[in-house]
Design a protein around this motif. Structure first.
Motif, mmCIF file in Angstrom:
data_model
loop_
_atom_site.group_PDB
_atom_site.id
_atom_site.type_symbol
_atom_site.label_atom_id
_atom_site.label_comp_id
_atom_site.label_asym_id
_atom_site.label_seq_id
_atom_site.Cartn_x
_atom_site.Cartn_y
_atom_site.Cartn_z
ATOM 1 N N ASP A 78 21.658 -4.108 23.302
ATOM 2 C CA ASP A 78 20.839 -3.901 22.108
ATOM 3 C C ASP A 78 19.387 -4.299 22.365
ATOM 4 O O ASP A 78 18.460 -3.592 21.970
ATOM 5 C CB ASP A 78 21.409 -4.674 20.915
ATOM 6 C CG ASP A 78 22.747 -4.117 20.477
ATOM 7 O OD1 ASP A 78 22.830 -2.898 20.222
ATOM 8 O OD2 ASP A 78 23.718 -4.884 20.401
ATOM 9 N N ALA A 81 17.831 -1.653 24.642
ATOM 10 C CA ALA A 81 17.481 -0.444 23.894
ATOM 11 C C ALA A 81 16.225 -0.687 23.066
ATOM 12 O O ALA A 81 15.337 0.180 23.001
ATOM 13 C CB ALA A 81 18.640 -0.024 23.000
ATOM 14 N N TRP A 93 22.173 6.834 21.552
ATOM 15 C CA TRP A 93 23.444 6.138 21.704
ATOM 16 C C TRP A 93 24.581 7.142 21.828
ATOM 17 O O TRP A 93 24.532 8.216 21.248
ATOM 18 C CB TRP A 93 23.688 5.220 20.503
ATOM 19 C CG TRP A 93 22.786 4.027 20.522
ATOM 20 C CD1 TRP A 93 21.586 3.901 19.885
ATOM 21 C CD2 TRP A 93 22.999 2.814 21.216
ATOM 22 N NE1 TRP A 93 21.039 2.670 20.148
ATOM 23 C CE2 TRP A 93 21.892 1.975 20.968
ATOM 24 C CE3 TRP A 93 24.022 2.334 22.044
ATOM 25 C CZ2 TRP A 93 21.780 0.696 21.509
ATOM 26 C CZ3 TRP A 93 23.910 1.059 22.583
ATOM 27 C CH2 TRP A 93 22.799 0.255 22.309
ATOM 28 N N ASP A 94 25.617 6.765 22.593
ATOM 29 C CA ASP A 94 26.792 7.609 22.805
ATOM 30 C C ASP A 94 28.029 6.724 22.799
ATOM 31 O O ASP A 94 28.140 5.810 23.618
ATOM 32 C CB ASP A 94 26.653 8.336 24.139
ATOM 33 C CG ASP A 94 27.824 9.258 24.462
ATOM 34 O OD1 ASP A 94 28.839 9.240 23.741
ATOM 35 O OD2 ASP A 94 27.723 9.992 25.451
ATOM 36 N N ASP A 95 28.963 6.985 21.884
ATOM 37 C CA ASP A 95 30.171 6.168 21.799
ATOM 38 C C ASP A 95 31.372 6.855 22.440
ATOM 39 O O ASP A 95 32.518 6.524 22.157
ATOM 40 C CB ASP A 95 30.476 5.801 20.348
ATOM 41 C CG ASP A 95 30.732 7.019 19.466
ATOM 42 O OD1 ASP A 95 30.652 8.160 19.967
ATOM 43 O OD2 ASP A 95 31.003 6.825 18.274
ATOM 44 N N ARG A 101 29.696 0.238 25.611
ATOM 45 C CA ARG A 101 28.573 0.692 24.791
ATOM 46 C C ARG A 101 27.565 1.280 25.751
ATOM 47 O O ARG A 101 27.325 0.729 26.832
ATOM 48 C CB ARG A 101 27.970 -0.478 24.011
ATOM 49 C CG ARG A 101 28.969 -1.016 22.987
ATOM 50 C CD ARG A 101 28.354 -2.011 22.044
ATOM 51 N NE ARG A 101 27.315 -1.351 21.248
ATOM 52 C CZ ARG A 101 26.128 -1.914 20.978
ATOM 53 N NH1 ARG A 101 25.822 -3.103 21.419
ATOM 54 N NH2 ARG A 101 25.243 -1.265 20.247
ATOM 55 N N ARG A 102 26.966 2.393 25.353
ATOM 56 C CA ARG A 102 25.988 3.020 26.245
ATOM 57 C C ARG A 102 24.994 3.836 25.447
ATOM 58 O O ARG A 102 25.248 4.265 24.321
ATOM 59 C CB ARG A 102 26.672 3.894 27.284
ATOM 60 C CG ARG A 102 27.333 5.129 26.720
ATOM 61 C CD ARG A 102 27.975 5.944 27.813
ATOM 62 N NE ARG A 102 28.699 7.081 27.270
ATOM 63 C CZ ARG A 102 29.243 8.016 27.995
ATOM 64 N NH1 ARG A 102 29.172 7.960 29.313
ATOM 65 N NH2 ARG A 102 29.878 9.027 27.436
ATOM 66 N N PHE A 103 23.843 4.044 26.084
ATOM 67 C CA PHE A 103 22.839 4.941 25.541
ATOM 68 C C PHE A 103 22.157 5.649 26.695
ATOM 69 O O PHE A 103 22.275 5.250 27.857
ATOM 70 C CB PHE A 103 21.823 4.201 24.646
ATOM 71 C CG PHE A 103 20.926 3.231 25.361
ATOM 72 C CD1 PHE A 103 19.735 3.646 25.970
ATOM 73 C CD2 PHE A 103 21.238 1.884 25.397
ATOM 74 C CE1 PHE A 103 18.902 2.745 26.607
ATOM 75 C CE2 PHE A 103 20.401 0.975 26.030
ATOM 76 C CZ PHE A 103 19.235 1.405 26.632
#
Length: 118
Positions: A78, A81, A93-95, A101-103
């Motif tokens: 977080d 980001a 963001w991509d779940d 957790r990733r972006f």
């Protein structure tokens, strides 16, 4: 037998080295690694953070990698980001990866980068 990944190379357009340095060092917090003298004349930049190395090589016919990308593991995703967003970078963001957790973001020449934790 493969023991580990040494580096990932991405392409960049001619004359982009200063923008790459500003992003990879100034925004991402990586350290520039001097290129060997035998390769320095080709242009480009090499960067390191921990065991991760990214090499940006100059390609006169450059097209950014829009799907292919390095996955960079980060602590406090977080905050990372927020750091990118504070520098004006778009963070997506991509779940879609269970347990992580990733972006995604892009470097200044358009290469896709994944940031992941978990």
């Amino acid at each position: 037998m493969i023991m580990s990944l040494d580096h990932v190379q991405l392409a960049a357009p001619p004359g982009s080295e200063d923008r790459l340095r500003a992003f990879y060092v100034g925004v991402l917090g990586m350290t520039e690694v001097p290129k060997p003298a035998s390769l320095a004349g080709r242009g480009g930049c090499w960067f390191r953070a921990g065991d991760a190395q990214l090499h940006l090589g100059i390609d006169p016919d450059f097209h950014p990698a829009t799907k292919a990308h390095p996955g960079l593991r980060v602590r406090d995703i977080d905050a990372y980001a927020a750091r990118l967003a504070a520098h004006g970078e778009d963070v997506t963001w991509d779940d879609g990866l269970p347990g992580h957790r990733r972006f995604y973001a892009h470097d200044p020449v358009g290469n896709r980068l994944e940031f992941v934790t978990g």
